[in-house]
Design an enzyme around this catalytic site. Structure first.
Site, PDB file in Angstrom:
ATOM      1  CG  PHE A 154      -1.838  -1.182   1.291  1.00 57.15           C
ATOM      2  CD1 PHE A 154      -3.126  -1.091   0.792  1.00 57.15           C
ATOM      3  CD2 PHE A 154      -1.420  -2.387   1.839  1.00 57.15           C
ATOM      4  CE1 PHE A 154      -3.985  -2.182   0.838  1.00 57.15           C
ATOM      5  CE2 PHE A 154      -2.273  -3.482   1.891  1.00 57.15           C
ATOM      6  CZ  PHE A 154      -3.551  -3.385   1.388  1.00 57.15           C
TER       7      PHE A 154
ATOM      8  CG  LEU B 293       0.140  -0.108   5.979  1.00 55.41           C
ATOM      9  CD1 LEU B 293      -0.379   0.577   7.238  1.00 55.41           C
ATOM     10  CD2 LEU B 293      -0.886  -0.049   4.878  1.00 55.41           C
ATOM     11  CB  CYS B 294       4.806   3.080   1.744  1.00 53.05           C
ATOM     12  SG  CYS B 294       6.188   4.221   1.550  1.00 53.05           S
ATOM     13  CB  VAL B 295       7.832   3.402   6.739  1.00 52.63           C
ATOM     14  CG1 VAL B 295       9.018   3.735   5.855  1.00 52.63           C
ATOM     15  CG2 VAL B 295       7.980   4.038   8.115  1.00 52.63           C
TER      16      VAL B 295
ATOM     17  CB  ALA C 109       2.280   4.786   6.982  1.00 50.08           C
TER      18      ALA C 109
END
Length: 130
Positions: A39, A77-79, A82
């Site tokens: 994501f 989830l892409c840090v 996010a």
């Protein structure tokens, strides 16, 4: 066939998340492998545990969590995306001095290397959203 899935749009604002979920579910039911669901951009909003849709509406986050549990999916989830949108797991909340975390069950936060790995390991990387 082994698929990697990339979702760039959030739930309830674009059809990308619903289409990605339906594609992923159908592929798994047909015996295909999903290497990872990544994501990115607004797509990270699919991973917040704080959404409360109306009772007569679908719960996109819960659907992803349940699918991950059923098929042991890797939901990432892409840090950076996010954090920009206020989504933190417990470790990131502590590291950034925040008093709460809000990542839904079955999701985890990691970097873009996970997307690159999915593209390398999968036979096809299917992208949903702009």
């Amino acid at each position: 066939m082994k698929f990697g899935i990339l979702i760039n749009e959030g739930p309830y604002t674009h059809q990308a998340s619903d289409s990605a979920y339906q594609f992923t579910k159908a592929a798994l039911e047909k015996g295909h492998e999903i290497f990872r669901v990544f994501f990115y951009h607004d797509g990270v909003n699919n991973g917040t545990r704080l959404t409360v849709p109306p009772q007569d509406d679908r719960n996109v986050v819960t659907r992803w969590s349940e699918l991950a549990k059923q098929y042991q999916l890797d939901l990432v989830l892409c840090v950076a995306a996010a954090q920009r949108r206020g989504l933190l797991d417990e470790n990131e909340a502590k590291r950034n001095g925040k008093d709460a975390h809000n990542i839904a069950e079955g999701f985890r936060i990691s970097g873009l290397g996970q997307l690159i790995e999915a593209g390398i390991q999968a036979d096809r990387l299917v992208v949903f959203g702009d």
